[in-house]
Write a protein that holds these residues in place. Structure first.
Motif, mmCIF file in Angstrom:
data_model
loop_
_atom_site.group_PDB
_atom_site.id
_atom_site.type_symbol
_atom_site.label_atom_id
_atom_site.label_comp_id
_atom_site.label_asym_id
_atom_site.label_seq_id
_atom_site.Cartn_x
_atom_site.Cartn_y
_atom_site.Cartn_z
ATOM 1 N N ASN A 295 0.840 -1.195 0.000
ATOM 2 C CA ASN A 295 0.000 0.000 0.000
ATOM 3 C C ASN A 295 0.876 1.246 0.000
ATOM 4 O OD1 ASN A 295 -2.115 1.790 0.170
ATOM 5 N ND2 ASN A 295 -2.513 1.422 2.335
ATOM 6 N N GLY A 296 1.333 1.632 -1.183
ATOM 7 C CA GLY A 296 2.087 2.870 -1.311
ATOM 8 C C GLY A 296 3.588 2.672 -1.405
ATOM 9 N N TRP A 297 4.214 3.537 -2.181
ATOM 10 C CA TRP A 297 5.661 3.549 -2.369
ATOM 11 C C TRP A 297 6.260 4.396 -1.254
ATOM 12 C CZ3 TRP A 297 9.691 1.457 -4.762
ATOM 13 C CH2 TRP A 297 10.856 2.195 -4.979
ATOM 14 N N SER A 298 6.803 3.757 -0.228
ATOM 15 C CA SER A 298 7.312 4.480 0.932
ATOM 16 C C SER A 298 8.425 3.673 1.586
ATOM 17 C CB SER A 298 6.191 4.714 1.957
ATOM 18 O OG SER A 298 5.757 3.479 2.514
ATOM 19 N N LYS A 299 9.177 4.348 2.430
ATOM 20 C CA LYS A 299 10.245 3.677 3.172
ATOM 21 C C LYS A 299 9.675 2.562 4.030
ATOM 22 C CE LYS A 299 14.034 4.589 6.414
ATOM 23 N NZ LYS A 299 14.745 5.636 7.210
ATOM 24 N N ARG A 300 8.500 2.779 4.600
ATOM 25 C CA ARG A 300 7.873 1.791 5.472
ATOM 26 C C ARG A 300 7.550 0.504 4.723
ATOM 27 N NH1 ARG A 300 2.093 1.786 7.290
ATOM 28 N NH2 ARG A 300 1.947 0.508 9.161
ATOM 29 N N LYS A 301 7.126 0.618 3.483
ATOM 30 C CA LYS A 301 6.776 -0.579 2.709
ATOM 31 C C LYS A 301 8.006 -1.260 2.115
ATOM 32 C CE LYS A 301 2.497 -0.336 3.703
ATOM 33 N NZ LYS A 301 1.918 -1.313 4.657
ATOM 34 N N ASN A 302 9.131 -0.532 2.004
ATOM 35 C CA ASN A 302 10.432 -1.161 1.776
ATOM 36 C C ASN A 302 10.530 -1.922 0.452
ATOM 37 O OD1 ASN A 302 13.071 -1.730 2.803
ATOM 38 N ND2 ASN A 302 12.408 -3.782 3.403
ATOM 39 N N ALA A 303 9.855 -1.425 -0.569
ATOM 40 C CA ALA A 303 9.884 -2.129 -1.859
ATOM 41 C C ALA A 303 11.268 -2.102 -2.496
ATOM 42 C CB ALA A 303 8.862 -1.515 -2.802
ATOM 43 N N THR A 304 12.092 -1.119 -2.160
ATOM 44 C CA THR A 304 13.430 -1.057 -2.765
ATOM 45 C C THR A 304 14.237 -2.310 -2.434
ATOM 46 O OG1 THR A 304 14.270 0.185 -0.858
ATOM 47 C CG2 THR A 304 13.489 1.459 -2.761
ATOM 48 N N LYS A 305 14.152 -2.782 -1.190
ATOM 49 C CA LYS A 305 14.890 -3.988 -0.807
ATOM 50 C C LYS A 305 14.321 -5.230 -1.491
ATOM 51 C CE LYS A 305 17.946 -2.097 1.855
ATOM 52 N NZ LYS A 305 19.375 -2.082 1.466
ATOM 53 N N ALA A 306 13.010 -5.247 -1.691
ATOM 54 C CA ALA A 306 12.398 -6.371 -2.409
ATOM 55 C C ALA A 306 12.895 -6.419 -3.847
ATOM 56 C CB ALA A 306 10.879 -6.248 -2.371
ATOM 57 N N LEU A 307 12.977 -5.262 -4.476
ATOM 58 C CA LEU A 307 13.448 -5.195 -5.862
ATOM 59 C C LEU A 307 14.921 -5.576 -5.962
ATOM 60 C CD1 LEU A 307 11.571 -1.921 -6.826
ATOM 61 C CD2 LEU A 307 11.230 -4.147 -7.930
ATOM 62 N N GLN A 308 15.718 -5.126 -5.002
ATOM 63 C CA GLN A 308 17.139 -5.487 -5.009
ATOM 64 C C GLN A 308 17.340 -6.983 -4.767
ATOM 65 O OE1 GLN A 308 18.353 -2.699 -1.984
ATOM 66 N NE2 GLN A 308 19.118 -1.213 -3.481
ATOM 67 N N ALA A 309 16.523 -7.557 -3.893
ATOM 68 C CA ALA A 309 16.610 -9.001 -3.637
ATOM 69 C C ALA A 309 16.213 -9.790 -4.883
ATOM 70 C CB ALA A 309 15.700 -9.376 -2.474
ATOM 71 N N PHE A 310 15.172 -9.320 -5.575
ATOM 72 C CA PHE A 310 14.760 -10.029 -6.782
ATOM 73 C C PHE A 310 15.823 -9.909 -7.873
ATOM 74 C CE2 PHE A 310 12.693 -10.375 -10.922
ATOM 75 C CZ PHE A 310 12.197 -11.661 -10.810
ATOM 76 N N LYS A 311 16.501 -8.780 -7.925
ATOM 77 C CA LYS A 311 17.594 -8.631 -8.887
ATOM 78 C C LYS A 311 18.653 -9.723 -8.668
ATOM 79 C CE LYS A 311 21.213 -5.350 -10.265
ATOM 80 N NZ LYS A 311 21.785 -3.992 -10.022
ATOM 81 N N LEU A 312 18.982 -10.001 -7.410
ATOM 82 C CA LEU A 312 19.931 -11.070 -7.094
ATOM 83 C C LEU A 312 19.378 -12.432 -7.521
ATOM 84 C CD1 LEU A 312 21.006 -9.934 -3.505
ATOM 85 C CD2 LEU A 312 22.348 -9.718 -5.617
ATOM 86 N N LEU A 313 18.101 -12.620 -7.274
ATOM 87 C CA LEU A 313 17.456 -13.884 -7.636
ATOM 88 C C LEU A 313 17.442 -14.070 -9.147
ATOM 89 C CD1 LEU A 313 16.042 -15.974 -5.696
ATOM 90 C CD2 LEU A 313 13.884 -15.027 -6.518
ATOM 91 N N ARG A 314 17.162 -12.996 -9.845
ATOM 92 C CA ARG A 314 17.105 -13.042 -11.309
ATOM 93 C C ARG A 314 18.487 -13.348 -11.900
ATOM 94 N NH1 ARG A 314 12.731 -12.870 -15.220
ATOM 95 N NH2 ARG A 314 13.650 -12.053 -17.135
ATOM 96 N N GLN A 315 19.528 -12.818 -11.274
ATOM 97 C CA GLN A 315 20.885 -13.089 -11.748
ATOM 98 C C GLN A 315 21.225 -14.570 -11.656
ATOM 99 O OE1 GLN A 315 23.187 -10.461 -9.270
ATOM 100 N NE2 GLN A 315 22.827 -8.656 -10.575
ATOM 101 N N GLU A 316 20.644 -15.247 -10.668
ATOM 102 C CA GLU A 316 20.925 -16.675 -10.499
ATOM 103 C C GLU A 316 19.989 -17.563 -11.308
ATOM 104 O OE1 GLU A 316 21.442 -20.056 -6.990
ATOM 105 O OE2 GLU A 316 21.463 -17.920 -6.516
ATOM 106 N N PHE A 317 18.705 -17.209 -11.348
ATOM 107 C CA PHE A 317 17.719 -18.109 -11.962
ATOM 108 C C PHE A 317 17.214 -17.626 -13.320
ATOM 109 C CE2 PHE A 317 17.491 -19.089 -7.439
ATOM 110 C CZ PHE A 317 17.499 -20.476 -7.447
ATOM 111 N N GLY A 318 17.554 -16.425 -13.717
ATOM 112 C CA GLY A 318 17.161 -15.920 -15.027
ATOM 113 C C GLY A 318 15.659 -15.897 -15.227
ATOM 114 N N ASP A 319 15.211 -16.324 -16.407
ATOM 115 C CA ASP A 319 13.792 -16.269 -16.750
ATOM 116 C C ASP A 319 12.933 -17.223 -15.935
ATOM 117 O OD1 ASP A 319 14.468 -14.406 -18.620
ATOM 118 O OD2 ASP A 319 14.400 -15.774 -20.334
ATOM 119 N N LYS A 320 13.527 -18.038 -15.089
ATOM 120 C CA LYS A 320 12.755 -18.983 -14.286
ATOM 121 C C LYS A 320 12.046 -18.303 -13.113
ATOM 122 C CE LYS A 320 14.086 -23.075 -13.334
ATOM 123 N NZ LYS A 320 14.841 -24.244 -12.805
#
Length: 417
Positions: free
Chosen positions: A220-245
């Protein structure tokens, strides 16, 4: 089972008419869009009706469809709808008096046995001013919101909250986290958690995904409290390992295409494999979420976290914050979800990887999550807990001479949940 004392319950709260439509007669299409939200409260109302009592709702709407008070009726439900001024500065100038007075008027017209007001602001003030027996359900902490959003609007809301705490009579909260933050000698705060609509309970758990793993977040909202930046950075790491999977979709206000969230992801090279889905009506959202494999909830603080329980009900294993307010309690302290330090993208990445690579863990969490929700958080079960508390408050008010008049009376109660 119908309670002995509580025959007619009043609910003062934001609600969404579309979630209550099955209980109302002769609705027009424009009626279905009315309301201010309040997903958990809608579910409680449905649960109360399923328990056999009559419910009246006192609510507000800020669309142009409402220019004067409107009453909608059904066999067990009556909804009084007033006008909510669309501009925040207008509401601030009189400390939401216009809105609270409408709620008070609806209650005095309807004459319920008890009023349960949700959130500690204008709806609660209207309930207190009506002089009817009441219960105020806290769903956030005004001081925490003011700390995160230092603006005049939140300051006014903070003072409304103080007024409610000073003049109200009976209170409860939806999580142990809120209880610990708010409880004092003045406020005795029994805990009754938010419910989940039984319609969202999956008939069977999910099998470990063998193809593309679909991860979802509902924020609910783009804010520091919702912490989406860390989720996106974590997924970037995941994508680097698993690619299109692996793929990652984010829903909610602030997460549409061309939003600030998407712009941040593009600027920080975190957009690969990510889709920004924006807001959906709640029923449509749940219909979409059920098709995902993992729910990621990176929020740093939650007073409850409905999304967590809804994800579990749909059979999705959950990754969420180990220190994120009510989140550990909602997820049974890690028994029904993976709890990690969500301020560290590497910790989020490792938890997601564990679910992707460990089929036994994945399927156990999916199965146990559905069972956990079914055993503790259905709407009928949570409504029964509220009915027990309502009866205690009414009994207390009768012993004090019918209607309480803004005196602080503590009603001891412990939710079976």
């Amino acid at each position: 089972m119908q309670p002995q004392l509580t025959k007619k319950i009043g609910i003062a709260s934001p609600i969404q008419i579309s979630s209550l439509a099955k209980h109302l007669d002769n609705l027009s299409p424009e009626h279905l869009t009315l309301g201010l939200g309040g997903t958990a409260v809608n579910t409680i109302i449905n649960g109360l009706i399923d328990n056999g009592v009559s419910v009246s709702v006192y609510t507000l709407d800020q669309t142009k469809e409402i220019t004067k008070p409107l009453v909608l009726r059904g066999p067990q439900l009556t909804v009084y709808i007033g006008t909510y001024r669309p501009k925040g500065r207008h509401r601030m100038l009189d400390f939401f008096r216009y809105e609270a007075k409408q709620i008070q008027g609806f209650i005095e017209q309807d004459k319920p046995d008890i009023v349960n007001a949700h959130w500690s602001y204008e709806f609660a003030l209207g309930a207190i001013w009506s002089k009817y027996p009441h219960l105020i359900t806290f769903r956030d902490t005004a001081s925490e919101i003011l700390r995160l959003h230092k603006d005049p609007y939140r300051l006014v809301r903070f003072f409304l909250d103080l007024q409610v705490k000073k003049t109200g009579s009976n209170f409860n909260v939806n999580s142990v986290y809120l209880q610990q933050k708010l409880q004092s000698p003045r406020l005795e705060l029994p805990v009754i958690p938010n419910p989940v609509n039984e319609a969202y309970l999956a008939e069977q758990s999910k099998h470990h995904p063998t193809g593309t793993v679909k991860i979802v977040a509902v924020l609910n909202g783009w804010s520091k409290r919702k912490n989406a930046t860390k989720a996106l950075q974590a997924f970037k790491l995941l994508r680097q390992e698993f690619g299109d999977k692996v793929m990652f979709d984010i829903y909610g206000p602030g997460y549409a295409e061309k939003s600030e969230a998407q712009k941040w992801a593009q600027q920080n090279n975190c957009v690969n494999g990510v889709r920004f889905m924006g807001s959906l009506e709640h029923t449509e959202l749940m219909d979409s979420v059920k098709d995902y494999d993992i729910l990621l909830h990176p929020a740093i603080e939650e007073s409850f976290g409905n999304t967590l329980l809804e994800g579990l009900a749909l059979g999705l294993p959950v990754v969420a914050g180990e220190s994120s307010g009510a989140v550990p309690w909602v997820l049974n302290f890690g028994k029904n979800g993976l709890l990690v330090n969500v301020t560290d993208e590497h910790e989020i990445y490792k938890a997601l990887k564990k679910l992707i690579t460990n089929s036994v863990l994945y399927e156990a969490l999916s199965q146990e999550g559905i069972h956990y929700v079914k055993e503790r958080f259905t709407s009928k079960m949570i409504a029964a807990s509220y009915l027990s508390l309502y009866d205690k408050i009414i009994k207390q008010s009768h012993s004090n001479g019918s209607i309480q008049k803004n005196k602080s009376k503590k009603v001891p109660y412990n939710s079976p949940s």
